[in-house]
Design a protein around this motif. Structure first.
Motif, PDB file in Angstrom:
ATOM      1  N   ASP A  87      -5.274  -1.928   9.821  1.00  0.00           N
ATOM      2  CA  ASP A  87      -3.931  -1.348   9.767  1.00  0.00           C
ATOM      3  C   ASP A  87      -3.140  -1.606  11.040  1.00  0.00           C
ATOM      4  O   ASP A  87      -2.049  -1.052  11.208  1.00  0.00           O
ATOM      5  CB  ASP A  87      -4.010   0.161   9.519  1.00  0.00           C
ATOM      6  CG  ASP A  87      -4.433   0.503   8.096  1.00  0.00           C
ATOM      7  OD1 ASP A  87      -4.266  -0.357   7.217  1.00  0.00           O
ATOM      8  OD2 ASP A  87      -4.930   1.620   7.869  1.00  0.00           O
TER       9      ASP A  87
ATOM     10  N   GLU B  76      -9.060  -1.984  -2.747  1.00  0.00           N
ATOM     11  CA  GLU B  76      -9.381  -0.743  -2.046  1.00  0.00           C
ATOM     12  C   GLU B  76     -10.675  -0.127  -2.572  1.00  0.00           C
ATOM     13  O   GLU B  76     -11.506   0.365  -1.798  1.00  0.00           O
ATOM     14  CB  GLU B  76      -8.215   0.242  -2.210  1.00  0.00           C
ATOM     15  CG  GLU B  76      -7.054  -0.037  -1.287  1.00  0.00           C
ATOM     16  CD  GLU B  76      -7.328   0.419   0.139  1.00  0.00           C
ATOM     17  OE1 GLU B  76      -7.831   1.541   0.330  1.00  0.00           O
ATOM     18  OE2 GLU B  76      -7.047  -0.358   1.070  1.00  0.00           O
TER      19      GLU B  76
ATOM     20  N   LEU C  35       0.809  -1.220   0.000  1.00  0.00           N
ATOM     21  CA  LEU C  35       0.000   0.000   0.000  1.00  0.00           C
ATOM     22  C   LEU C  35       0.841   1.268   0.000  1.00  0.00           C
ATOM     23  O   LEU C  35       0.408   2.304  -0.515  1.00  0.00           O
ATOM     24  CB  LEU C  35      -0.924  -0.008   1.223  1.00  0.00           C
ATOM     25  CG  LEU C  35      -2.058  -1.040   1.188  1.00  0.00           C
ATOM     26  CD1 LEU C  35      -2.571  -1.316   2.589  1.00  0.00           C
ATOM     27  CD2 LEU C  35      -3.183  -0.558   0.298  1.00  0.00           C
TER      28      LEU C  35
ATOM     29  N   CYS D 292      -1.149  -5.501   0.745  1.00  0.00           N
ATOM     30  CA  CYS D 292      -2.604  -5.564   0.630  1.00  0.00           C
ATOM     31  C   CYS D 292      -2.994  -7.032   0.467  1.00  0.00           C
ATOM     32  O   CYS D 292      -2.685  -7.645  -0.556  1.00  0.00           O
ATOM     33  CB  CYS D 292      -3.057  -4.740  -0.581  1.00  0.00           C
ATOM     34  SG  CYS D 292      -4.807  -4.842  -0.964  1.00  0.00           S
TER      35      CYS D 292
ATOM     36  N   ARG E 108      -1.549   3.346   6.522  1.00  0.00           N
ATOM     37  CA  ARG E 108      -1.745   2.761   5.190  1.00  0.00           C
ATOM     38  C   ARG E 108      -0.411   2.291   4.619  1.00  0.00           C
ATOM     39  O   ARG E 108       0.149   2.868   3.699  1.00  0.00           O
ATOM     40  CB  ARG E 108      -2.405   3.795   4.266  1.00  0.00           C
ATOM     41  CG  ARG E 108      -3.059   3.149   3.054  1.00  0.00           C
ATOM     42  CD  ARG E 108      -3.697   4.181   2.153  1.00  0.00           C
ATOM     43  NE  ARG E 108      -2.730   4.805   1.275  1.00  0.00           N
ATOM     44  CZ  ARG E 108      -3.041   5.648   0.284  1.00  0.00           C
ATOM     45  NH1 ARG E 108      -4.305   5.959   0.077  1.00  0.00           N
ATOM     46  NH2 ARG E 108      -2.116   6.179  -0.472  1.00  0.00           N
TER      47      ARG E 108
END
Length: 794
Positions: free
Chosen positions: A580, A568, A316, A590, A586
């Motif tokens: 997270d 996303e 990410l 992923c 972030r």
């Protein structure tokens, strides 16, 4: 309660069934029809079985974190089909980072048993037709299917054969109506034919004696080539990208094994491998550097940390600030160039170091999307000559002509010729035509066609979806993340696109459940902004399909490949919050488990996320995966220079110069993941001026479970492993080694009979490749006292 039929019990069908059951409990009455006698789809084979779309021993090219759903950890899957005995105790099999196909099949079996009641899945049930009808003023799906017999594989007894349906004889037809239909048949239904030029006279394709196999059918050379004690000739792999590079590397590996394995028949040791592909591509290994380049020093880091390729590519932190949305379809030149530059940073260059312009993109060609293969050994086989690349499109297969240039099917031998033609902007040389003679086998990696997996949909349904039989890559047009077409709101597709990701399938299934569980799920207004956006989506898809059919150069290898953007974007639409925890916002890879919703087993999702955090932590603080990256990069030919300093009289000191080769072969011990036969040859010049021809052999092994490289002595036959010599344990860089500009350091110590060997190794990376590496041995014993310092360079 509304009824839903799901066609297919592979990954997409299973996750669709599970999601509708658990995310919207009590809303749907679900039936799954699967034509095979097991769940799993393309992953249906068990250990040692053959005959599927993939080999049961094939490793995935994405890690176990991506080849997984959100709420089933691989730790929950029993992979101990063959429990081994170790000192009287049962030893649990190691869960590889890149599972084998049969292990993926076991994962899917476990998933189905855990989350889907057994009376929902009906095996040996092939759907023959599905059409829309009007029943009591409501649109329904009328579906016909028939039962099949168990053919080549033992059936699963955990699921039923039409248990809730009146039983009839094999081949009998059934018919039922459903409110909704989900297509989960997968995109890879049957091999795509090899497209060749038609002869100018309109006749059939000319006679071609060698055997031709699709890449999904290829298992070993013995089945491809004619029987013989000493087979010679050229094996041609047609098609680039993932399956083509896998096939070419597989053939080259089998030839290498035939040459260098103990007790090998060496039938194919004299064969050559040609790889024909129309445009260049980059080949990425399974482990990639996370931080290969230093902007501060404007140079490559000698000690990058490594991670599985998907955990690197789908991180990410690589995305700019702001909402992350999917970027699909045709690729603009500026975005294409950025992708090329990113891949260059991973590889340590543009692949020109491999010595073949066929695999290098020119500056002009970098305006178009980069194509990639995902294979560990391919690049080093190119460098060493184990694979000969040829850029062009295969247009003709012919028999070898006689001495007069005449083709006579009755007189020709078993060899053939392959003609390839390269065209702008991908041609390398002029003339752009090449002929490969003495071809003894052909493997074509053309991918798959989805048409046979959807031919049971009625003509009316296919027409509403704007079906195009000439488009293998985009047969239907969809809106909403390639799930729906508003013309038929009671129909959904899950995982029906090129290169589907498991996490995306799960998100697609959640969107289906959300849409159909809503009271107004069938209301479509042509006046809403959403409807206007949907029409615009269809226009974009029409343009993309036209570009695909016309072979436009700006079409990516996979047009729907933005995994992070898809996950996303779908999460935002569904209101799913990303986990997270432990990733400092972030950041981090992923994966599906970070997007668990209320219908998921949160404890299982947390196990997966914890495993991911531990894996990334081990990469940065414990030198995890460096040994795997180093071992892969050692493959092939090196220039070797060694300095010997003996401190005992009568033992020579001097300089050895020669070559060293790390030849890949099948591991001769199943406890190890990979293996090389090491052969060095050269000349030793002593300090007194004498010269001696010298050679030496070892076996090098990599063990994934311990993440270590080891060296072993060989027996007199020069191939069979004898006994242990040394082991390399990688250490984290220290302030001193960093200040000295050193690479990754690995230490080892071992008492070999009465002699003590201590080793210090240094590996200097440039991206995924090794620029150079060195091994220093200090040997001390009753009759030994010397230092050996060896350096290997390309």
């Amino acid at each position: 309660m509304k009824s839903v039929l799901i066609v297919g019990a592979g990954p997409s069908g299973l996750v669709a069934a599970k999601t509708l059951l658990h995310s919207t409990p009590g809303k749907f009455n679900i039936t799954v029809l699967e034509q095979q006698n097991r769940v799993g789809g393309m992953w249906v084979l068990r250990k040692g079985e053959t005959g599927g779309k993939v080999s049961s021993e094939m490793s995935t090219n994405l890690s176990r974190f991506t080849v997984a759903f959100s709420d089933l950890s691989w730790d929950s899957v029993d992979l101990d089909s063959d429990l081994s005995e170790s000192k009287g105790e049962k030893k649990r099999n190691h869960i590889p980072m890149f599972p084998k196909a049969w292990q993926v099949g076991r994962y899917l079996e476990t998933y189905a048993k855990r989350y889907i009641p057994k009376d929902i899945i009906h095996l040996n049930s092939r759907v023959m037709k599905a059409e829309r009808i009007l029943q009591d003023g409501v649109k329904k799906w009328k579906v016909e299917w028939k039962t099949l017999s168990d053919q080549c594989m033992p059936a699963q007894k955990d699921f039923v054969e039409n248990a809730s349906i009146p039983q009839k004889a094999e081949g009998s037809l059934f018919q039922r109506c459903y409110d909704y239909l989900i297509v989960g048949t997968g995109f890879f239904s049957s091999p795509r034919p090899l497209a060749l030029e038609k002869p100018e006279d309109g006749s059939d394709q000319p006679f071609f004696p060698p055997k031709i196999q699709h890449s999904s059918e290829f298992v070993d050379l013995e089945k491809l080539l004619s029987k013989g004690s000493n087979v010679k000739g050229n094996i041609v792999v047609i098609g680039g990208g993932i399956s083509g590079s896998e096939a070419a590397a597989n053939v080259a590996f089998q030839i290498s094994n035939a040459k260098h394995a103990p007790l090998s028949k060496q039938n194919y040791a004299s064969c050559n491998v040609y790889h024909v592909f129309s445009r260049p591509f980059y080949c990425l290994p399974r482990y990639l550097p996370q931080d290969p380049y230093s902007p501060e020093t404007q140079s490559y880091r000698l000690t990058p940390t490594f991670s599985p390729l998907d955990l690197c590519m789908y991180n990410l932190s690589r995305r700019p600030d702001g909402p992350i949305l999917p970027a699909h379809g045709r690729m603009a030149p500026d975005r294409a160039l950025k992708l090329h530059q990113f891949i260059h940073s991973l590889l340590g260059g543009d692949q020109r170091d491999l010595g073949h312009p066929e695999v290098v993109y020119s500056q002009q060609q970098q305006k178009f999307p980069a194509y990639t293969g995902l294979v560990d050994m391919y690049s080093e086989f190119i460098r060493s000559g184990g694979i000969i690349p040829l850029r062009g499109r295969a247009v003709q297969l012919n028999a070898n002509a006689d001495e007069f240039g005449i083709f006579n099917p009755e007189a020709v031998k078993k060899e053939g010729t392959v003609k390839a033609l390269s065209q702008p902007p991908w041609d390398v040389y002029a003339p752009n035509e090449c002929i490969i003679d003495n071809v003894i086998g052909v493997i074509y990696a053309t991918g798959f066609t989805p048409h046979t997996s959807i031919d049971w949909l009625s003509e009316e349904v296919r027409g509403a979806l704007e079906y195009d039989k000439n488009s293998n890559r985009l047969p239907f047009l969809f809106q909403r993340h390639s799930i729906f077409n508003n013309q038929i709101p009671e129909l959904a597709f899950v995982g029906f696109y090129e290169g589907p990701f498991w996490g995306v399938m799960e998100m697609q299934a959640r969107l289906v459940a959300r849409k159909w569980a809503s009271p107004d799920e069938r209301v479509i207004s042509s006046d809403t902004s959403a409807s206007k956006a949907s029409k615009e989506e269809l226009e974009v898809m029409r343009d993309l399909r036209d570009a695909i059919i016309q072979h436009c150069d700006d079409v990516p290898q996979f047009w729907m490949n933005d995994y992070v953007g898809l996950i996303e974007g779908l999460a935002q639409e569904l209101g799913v919050e990303r986990n997270d925890s432990g990733f400092d916002g972030r950041k981090g890879p992923c994966i599906a488990a970070r997007y668990a919703d209320s219908g998921c087993d949160q404890s299982q999702a947390e196990v997966v996320v914890r495993d991911l955090r531990d894996t990334m932590e081990a990469s940065s603080t414990q030198a995890r995966f460096v040994a795997a990256a180093a071992f892969r990069a050692m493959q092939g030919t090196w220039v070797l220079r060694r300095k010997l300093d003996s401190r005992l009289a009568g033992f020579p000191s001097g300089i050895f110069e020669g070559t060293a080769n790390f030849h890949p072969r099948y591991p001769t011990d199943p406890e190890f993941t990979a293996e090389y036969l090491y052969i060095e040859e050269g000349v030793l010049t002593t300090n007194t001026g004498f010269t001696l021809n010298a050679n030496r052999r070892y076996v090098y092994r990599y063990d994934e479970a311990s993440d270590k490289i080891s060296a072993w002595f060989v027996k007199d036959d020069g191939k069979t492993v004898d006994y242990f010599f040394n082991e390399m344990q990688f250490q984290l860089p220290t302030p001193d080694t960093k200040a000295q500009g050193k690479g990754w350091i690995a230490n080892g110590a071992h008492l070999c009979e009465k002699d003590m060997y201590e080793s210090l190794c240094e590996f200097r990376f440039r991206g995924v490749s090794l620029e150079t590496f060195g091994i220093i041995y200090e040997a001390k014993g009753p009759k030994k006292d010397y230092t050996s310092e060896s350096w290997y360079e390309r």
